[in-house]
Write a protein that holds these residues in place. Structure first.
Motif, PDB file in Angstrom:
ATOM      1  N   UNK A   1      -3.365  19.049   6.060  1.00 38.41           N
ATOM      2  CA  UNK A   1      -3.378  18.771   4.630  1.00 38.41           C
ATOM      3  C   UNK A   1      -3.007  17.278   4.364  1.00 38.41           C
ATOM      4  N   UNK A   2      -3.905  16.402   3.643  1.00 36.98           N
ATOM      5  CA  UNK A   2      -3.877  15.075   3.398  1.00 36.98           C
ATOM      6  C   UNK A   2      -2.534  14.807   2.583  1.00 36.98           C
ATOM      7  N   UNK A   3      -2.154  15.534   1.786  1.00 33.82           N
ATOM      8  CA  UNK A   3      -1.138  15.161   0.928  1.00 33.82           C
ATOM      9  C   UNK A   3       0.373  15.077   1.618  1.00 33.82           C
ATOM     10  N   UNK A   4       0.474  16.088   2.687  1.00 35.93           N
ATOM     11  CA  UNK A   4       1.573  16.312   3.371  1.00 35.93           C
ATOM     12  C   UNK A   4       1.810  15.284   4.461  1.00 35.93           C
ATOM     13  N   UNK A   5       0.394  14.870   5.045  1.00 38.15           N
ATOM     14  CA  UNK A   5       0.412  13.901   6.207  1.00 38.15           C
ATOM     15  C   UNK A   5       0.716  12.177   5.383  1.00 38.15           C
ATOM     16  N   UNK A   6       0.359  12.208   4.100  1.00 44.05           N
ATOM     17  CA  UNK A   6       0.553  10.922   3.407  1.00 44.05           C
ATOM     18  C   UNK A   6       2.245  10.759   3.241  1.00 44.05           C
ATOM     19  N   UNK A   7       2.805  12.046   2.859  1.00 46.32           N
ATOM     20  CA  UNK A   7       4.059  12.160   2.481  1.00 46.32           C
ATOM     21  C   UNK A   7       4.941  11.620   3.590  1.00 46.32           C
ATOM     22  N   UNK A   8       4.701  12.441   4.757  1.00 45.21           N
ATOM     23  CA  UNK A   8       5.405  11.909   6.184  1.00 45.21           C
ATOM     24  C   UNK A   8       5.032  10.626   6.539  1.00 45.21           C
ATOM     25  N   UNK A   9       3.912  10.048   6.536  1.00 43.68           N
ATOM     26  CA  UNK A   9       3.596   8.508   6.674  1.00 43.68           C
ATOM     27  C   UNK A   9       4.638   7.841   5.954  1.00 43.68           C
ATOM     28  N   UNK A  10       4.625   7.870   4.585  1.00 37.63           N
ATOM     29  CA  UNK A  10       5.547   7.191   3.761  1.00 37.63           C
ATOM     30  C   UNK A  10       6.871   7.258   4.190  1.00 37.63           C
ATOM     31  N   UNK A  11       7.156   8.363   4.451  1.00 40.00           N
ATOM     32  CA  UNK A  11       8.616   8.628   4.774  1.00 40.00           C
ATOM     33  C   UNK A  11       8.921   7.885   6.216  1.00 40.00           C
TER      34      UNK A  11
END
Length: 104
Positions: free
Chosen positions: A50-60
């Protein structure tokens, strides 16, 4: 605004000079997302497609590297929200639970 590029080369780190975030996101052929540390080149799976979850983890992860003190406070807020009894813990209890102090 601070501009690290205008300072002499020896006065700031390469990370500050280029304004690059510590981690970057990429997707492998199998659809799984990974992050890569831009400086050590180490890669780790985010275990999601899931791209949204991946982006959220990356930002964190990027925020945690850039602002470690704030990250600790955010973690405490999540912990307190997830465990109502956590608010009653004192500092020794927290150290014990974190494995920093062998005796309660």
């Amino acid at each position: 605004m601070f501009n690290a590029a205008s300072l002499p080369l020896g006065s700031v780190s390469e990370r500050e000079r280029t304004h690059e975030l510590p981690y970057r996101l990429f997707r492998r052929r199998n659809g799984m997302y990974f992050i890569e540390d831009r400086f050590t080149k180490r890669q780790a799976s985010l275990r999601t497609k899931d791209k949204r979850i991946a982006a959220r983890i990356l930002n964190t992860k990027n925020e945690a590297q850039l602002q470690p003190a704030i990250s600790r406070e955010i973690a405490k807020a999540y912990w307190m929200a997830g465990d109502p009894l956590a608010a009653s813990f004192d500092e020794n209890d927290r150290k014990f639970l974190a494995g920093l102090n062998p005796s309660p």
